[in-house]
Design a protein around this motif. Structure first.
Motif, PDB file in Angstrom:
ATOM      1  N   HIS A 438       0.830  -1.208   0.000  1.00  0.00           N
ATOM      2  CA  HIS A 438       0.000   0.000   0.000  1.00  0.00           C
ATOM      3  C   HIS A 438       0.864   1.259   0.000  1.00  0.00           C
ATOM      4  O   HIS A 438       0.641   2.195  -0.778  1.00  0.00           O
ATOM      5  N   LYS A 441       2.715   1.755  -3.257  1.00  0.00           N
ATOM      6  CA  LYS A 441       1.826   2.316  -4.275  1.00  0.00           C
ATOM      7  C   LYS A 441       1.693   3.826  -4.104  1.00  0.00           C
ATOM      8  O   LYS A 441       1.758   4.589  -5.077  1.00  0.00           O
ATOM      9  N   ARG A 442       1.545   4.241  -2.853  1.00  0.00           N
ATOM     10  CA  ARG A 442       1.424   5.673  -2.590  1.00  0.00           C
ATOM     11  C   ARG A 442       2.713   6.399  -2.958  1.00  0.00           C
ATOM     12  O   ARG A 442       2.700   7.512  -3.483  1.00  0.00           O
ATOM     13  N   ASN A 444       4.872   5.498  -5.257  1.00  0.00           N
ATOM     14  CA  ASN A 444       4.967   5.576  -6.716  1.00  0.00           C
ATOM     15  C   ASN A 444       4.047   6.657  -7.277  1.00  0.00           C
ATOM     16  O   ASN A 444       4.370   7.313  -8.274  1.00  0.00           O
ATOM     17  N   GLU A 445       2.880   6.794  -6.620  1.00  0.00           N
ATOM     18  CA  GLU A 445       1.971   7.854  -7.061  1.00  0.00           C
ATOM     19  C   GLU A 445       2.613   9.228  -6.879  1.00  0.00           C
ATOM     20  O   GLU A 445       2.490  10.102  -7.743  1.00  0.00           O
TER      21      GLU A 445
END
Length: 565
Positions: A438, A441-442, A444-445
């Motif tokens: 999780h 992912k954040r 990478n965003e």
């Protein structure tokens, strides 16, 4: 040669400009980070300020409630004194006459003469003519005694019957006492018992009355229970009544229990409710066990026991005083709860001990669970629990079933936007991987948002045009080179930002992982504690099964009879 000198000078100037531009970009990046930190701190301070303001409003409300209750209770007590203070004089005179007769220090004529003035001062109070009847009875003035007694019965038949049942028993007039007791019980409705029945049952359970009264009381109690049991919905009503009484013993969890679950689990409300319910088993067991482990110590003399009951009869529970007595009790609870009016009203509603009329079974519940407000002795508590044990067991079984149905199988954890589920805290590896994915992912965003700005793209296009034109006008290569330097510095800035974001997210992940592990540890502790508390559930039934109702209905009588004979 001259062109070479000019070109060398221009290149130095361009190199210095690029270095200056690099420093400016680094400074700008630092300022942006500082602004982000300031915004984060402002956000936290704002939340803290909101919480402090809400706490202040709550404290202010509680303080005003407390102050108002403290002021009001003084006025209520003053009103009680002004409205019913003369009742106190009549009450004290009754006790004084009984004690004076015991020691024989006051002439009977003096007693008779001193009672008439109270009749004039208390035109509605039943005890005033009863006092005259008592004085006339002591002076063998049968005509006046009968006349005053009729007036007392006209004003309050039940209280007069109870009063003379106690007085005649105190004077060892067993036959008269038995008749008054029979008359008094005959006036009662088991669905709407008068408050004074408290005294009679307390005397019955403590063995103050003789054997005739014991038989009559025992048969009357059985008759009341049989009559009530035939009523439709009686069992359901008893279960609900006892369930409410048992739940009133429930205690809140400590505020520092399971701090991570309180903060990071959306299932905490369900968990705390079921834990409170599980702890209730031990609380109820210890409460009943403590009652039955205590030794009943009946009053040593009949005069003392009757005096206590007479004192209770003549000093409490009069109809006219009840509204003020109820208000006084509610205000006392508000003060006791430090201004929390809602909690005070909840406790007040649960007690129901100041109701004007209650059913016999409600009275048993009040005796068992609220002895301090129902004025029940230890013997009466034992008697009430023994006679109600089947209803208590049913109510406790219902509570146990409801509490167990509340226990969540899945416990949801929510940490900074991430959500995971565990049952016993054993799937740590799985949840840590999920949390890592999780946060990755954040990250990478965030990284995807770090890219060349519009100016850089313009510089790229301009550089391409300048290179193309430089073949005809060579000085354009110098300008193209400046654009290339600007693009290069932008690239370096992007790399630094990405490295900083990566570091921040790594620290963020470590912090969240620590919270997750602490929460999982608390889940495991919660499961163990709940299982330990729930294991106390059968002990309540075992304790109640060991109680014999007849033992507590009659043994104390035998003891009491031995003492008063």
């Amino acid at each position: 040669m001259a062109e070479q000198i000019i070109s060398h000078a221009d290149l130095n100037y361009i190199e210095n400009s690029l270095n200056s531009l690099d420093q400016n970009i680094g400074h700008l990046t630092s300022q942006v980070d500082a602004v982000n930190m300031d915004l984060y701190e402002v956000h936290n301070n704002l939340n803290q300020l909101i919480q402090e303001f809400q706490d202040y409003v709550q404290r202010d409300l509680l303080g005003k409630n407390l102050q108002l209750a403290e002021t009001r209770i003084v006025k209520v007590r003053q009103e009680l004194e002004s409205e019913f203070g003369h009742y106190g004089e009549v009450r004290r005179r009754v006790s004084g006459i009984l004690q004076a007769v015991d020691v024989g220090l006051v002439k009977k004529e003096k007693i008779e003469n001193s009672t008439e003035e109270h009749m004039l001062a208390s035109p509605r109070y039943w005890l005033a003519p009863a006092l005259i009847a008592l004085a006339a009875w002591l002076n063998d003035n049968k005509e006046l005694a009968d006349k005053a007694m009729k007036e007392a019965m006209r004003r309050d038949n039940e209280k007069t019957a109870l009063f003379f049942a106690l007085v005649t028993r105190r004077g060892a007039r067993y036959q008269a006492s038995s008749q008054w007791v029979s008359h008094y019980f005959g006036l009662q409705n088991p669905e709407e018992l008068e408050r004074e029945i408290v005294i009679m049952i307390d005397g019955f359970t403590n063995g103050v009355f003789g054997p005739d009264a014991r038989v009559k009381c025992a048969h009357q109690v059985e008759a009341w229970v049989s009559e009530l049991a035939e009523k439709e919905g009686f069992v359901e009503e008893q279960n609900a009544q006892w369930e409410e009484a048992l739940i009133s013993k429930m205690q809140d969890l400590a505020s520092d229990d399971y701090p991570y679950l309180q903060k990071y689990s959306s299932t905490w409300g369900q968990m705390s409710g079921s834990m409170q319910g599980a702890q209730l088993h031990r609380i109820i067991h210890d409460y009943f066990e403590n009652i039955f482990n205590q030794e009943v110590k009946p009053s040593k003399t009949v005069a003392f026991a009757v005096d206590e009951m007479l004192d209770t009869l003549v000093t409490k529970f009069d109809e006219e005083e009840l509204p003020l007595r109820k208000e006084e009790r509610l205000l006392s609870l508000i003060i006791q709860q430090n201004g929390d009016e809602q909690q005070a009203r909840h406790l007040f509603d649960n007690e129901k001990s100041l109701e004007e009329r209650v059913s016999f079974t409600q009275l048993l519940t009040n005796f068992a669970m609220h002895p301090e407000t129902s004025n029940a002795s230890l013997a009466t508590q034992k008697f009430s629990i023994a006679w109600s044990k089947d209803w208590i067991k049913n109510a406790h079984d219902d509570i146990t079933a409801k509490v167990r149905s509340l226990v969540p199988m899945d416990i949801t954890l929510q940490i900074e936007g991430w959500q995971g589920v565990t049952q016993d805290g054993g799937n740590e590896t799985e949840l840590v991987d999920s949390l890592s994915a999780h946060i990755e992912k954040r990250k990478n965003e965030h990284l995807s948002k770090i890219k060349f700005e519009k100016n850089h793209y313009i510089a790229m296009g301009l550089a391409a045009v300048l290179v193309y034109g430089g073949f005809n006008m060579p000085f354009l290569f110098l300008i193209a080179l400046v654009c290339g330097g600007y693009i290069y510095m932008g690239y370096k800035g992007i790399q630094k930002k990405k490295e900083k974001i990566a570091e921040d997210f790594q620290a963020y992940f470590e912090n969240c992982k620590g919270i997750l592990r602490a929460s999982l540890a608390e889940v495991a502790d919660w499961r163990r504690e709940y299982a330990a508390e729930d294991a106390h559930a059968p002990t309540v039934s075992e304790l109640l099964d060991s109680i014999n109702p007849e033992q507590y209905a009659f043994s104390s009588h035998d003891n009491g009879r031995a003492i008063i004979s």
